[in-house]
Design an enzyme around this catalytic site. Structure first.
Site: not given
Length: 532
Positions: A213, A433, A462
């Protein structure tokens, strides 16, 4: 997007401006340059947990301002699972994202999730970035900022908008009043330089890195600063560097709305369990009717529209939450029972001190990293236009980031993370995502020469490695084992390798969803500090 105010966290966007001038890399760990200082070796002590009995802890002092190495220092909290094999491949630094996500739990999780033979070859290192968790000082700008019930996130008239703006201004002012001396140094470049201090303290000439991320952007910045100090770098669920941070947040709004529609379609396919109808559009309409009712009568005195969005946003990150979220939805609609909804809010979204800390660091990093519109009319126009097409979380996300319109510290300009010096980098990305849309993985792949893009086709979660997809894990394992990356047979192909997505979750029986939430720290998606 943003790190989330509740148990989970998120990131964001593109801004015009000049490229930040990056400091020249130091020549060697043992020869500090003018903006570094010698780093003492780390002292590790055992700090086992039930899940990770081999975990060790240490504390590292680093400069608050890396350009003033003799000035004030702050502390970073580190964890380690030490290597046990004769073959030692060095430290593997791991980061769960955010910004604002605590990384201490990641060391144990990654070490336990990699194949034992491979994990034994690395010192797996986790850390709380500056301002986060056990690192000091740990920020908490405005305790109670997310206490329920907040004003409806969708502003109703000038009065509703004014209430949201005043709340955002209050948060920004509280941060400035409380941390005026610290805020200029809570940013991605400073954190990347902290990473190099960690490397030096470990006595390692080069780092291995696994970032998720926002951690992908942090890794890309580190690689730009210190390309010769990167040994291997795997980046999972990639922030689009072209959108840091305002534009990325608007892109997320569309992607999360699409993912919420995916959830409604899944509920419709499982009508035998949830009894909410077989038409996805009708199921989604029922969810919005629930939202409208909560604006008048919050569930349990806690769950209004904003809290409802916070509760269902984790489903956009990970479809493993869908069965429990669907059960709470169905109980409210079919049985007029709000207790499961309140419990889901408490487990997935209620903001405790840790979440307040995460949000404070999130805002501090994103507002400092890049310029945001200072004219509120720009926010109003952009978010109403986005809301018209993607209403699920647009205004919720806008208010989450709104302190950046009033931030008390001037912004930096995002560094250019194009890189033609770093060793082959592995980029891993799901096509659907929501938090870090697919375009981000493609963009970074094009920006980093020699990188390899591995795609989970049709995946919407994710975080796609060490989360159950054997195909994705095989690529990560091969890379960490040998440094080799897959290459597409067709030179014109966008992806170098493609994996099938995991099957969608099975609907859970009510008895399986009324209990406690999944144990935090026991799954990847309970650890990730999600970009929001």
């Amino acid at each position: 997007m943003k790190p989330r105010a509740g148990k989970l966290i998120a990131a964001g966007a593109l801004v015009a401006g000049t490229v930040t001038v990056l400091p020249a890399p130091a020549t060697a760990a043992s020869e500090p340059g003018p903006t570094t200082r010698p780093v003492a070796p780390l002292t590790w002590t055992d700090c086992p947990t039930r899940a990770y009995p081999k975990l060790q802890c240490a504390t590292l002092r680093v400069p608050l301002n890396h350009d003033d190495p003799a000035g004030r220092s702050i502390s970073l909290a580190l964890t380690r699972v030490a290597h046990t094999a004769k073959i030692f491949q060095g430290p593997l630094l791991v980061n769960p994202g955010g910004p604002g996500g605590s990384g201490r739990g990641m060391a144990g999780y990654v070490a336990a999730s990699l194949p034992p033979k491979l994990a034994a070859q690395y010192d797996v290192i986790g850390f709380d970035p500056r301002g986060v968790g056990k690192s000091e000082p740990a920020l908490n700008c405005r305790p109670g900022h997310f206490d329920p019930v907040r004003p409806d996130s969708v502003p109703h008239g000038a009065e509703g908008e004014r209430a949201g703006v005043e709340r955002a201004q209050a948060f920004a002012k509280a941060c400035g009043d409380k941390y005026a001396d610290v805020l200029p140094y809570i940013d991605t470049v400073s954190t990347a330089r902290d990473m190099d201090s960690i490397r030096a303290a470990l006595g390692a000439p080069r780092l291995n890195y696994l970032g998720y991320s926002y951690g992908t952007y942090l890794g890309a910045v580190y690689a730009r600063l210190y390309p010769e100090r990167v040994r291997r770098m795997a980046l999972d669920s990639v922030v689009n560097p072209h959108g840091v941070w305002y534009e990325d947040n608007l892109s997320q709004d569309y992607a999360f709305d699409t993912r919420h529609k995916d959830f409604a379609a899944w509920v419709a396919r499982n009508d035998a369990t949830y009894r909410l109808g077989t038409d996805p559009t009708a199921v989604e309409a029922a969810w919005y009717r629930m939202r409208d009712e909560l604006a008048t009568t919050p569930a349990g005195g806690k769950v209004g529209p904003g809290e409802l969005e916070d509760t269902y946003l984790p489903g956009g990150y990970y479809n493993g939450y869908w069965p429990r979220l669907a059960t709470a939805f169905a109980a409210y609609v079919n049985d007029q029972d709000s207790a499961p909804l309140v419990k889901a809010y408490e487990d997935y979204a209620a903001a405790d001190a840790s979440a307040e800390n995460g949000y404070s660091v999130y805002a501090s990093v994103q507002c400092r990293d890049a310029a945001w519109p200072r004219d509120w009319s720009v926010w109003r126009k952009d978010n109403w236009e986005t809301h018209a097409k993607a209403p699920f979380s647009t205004w919720n996300n806008a208010w989450y980031n709104a302190p950046c319109a009033f931030w008390p510290v001037e912004p930096l300009s995002p560094p250019d993370v194009h890189n033609d010096q770093v060793p082959p980098t592995l980029i891993l990305q799901a096509t659907d995502d929501a938090a870090t849309p697919y375009e981000g993985g493609v963009a970074l792949h094009r920006m980093v020469r020699g990188s390899s893009l591995v795609v989970e086709e049709g995946g919407g979660n994710h975080g796609v490695t060490l989360a159950g997809n054997d195909c994705m894990d095989e690529h990560l394992t091969a890379y960490l084992s040998t440094g080799k990356v897959p290459r597409a047979a067709n030179a014109g192909a966008e992806a170098d390798a493609v994996c099938e997505t995991l099957p969608e979750p099975e609907p859970a029986k009510p008895a399986e969803t009324r209990g406690a939430a999944p144990e935090a720290g026991m799954t990847l998606h309970g650890l990730l500090g999600h970009v929001r």
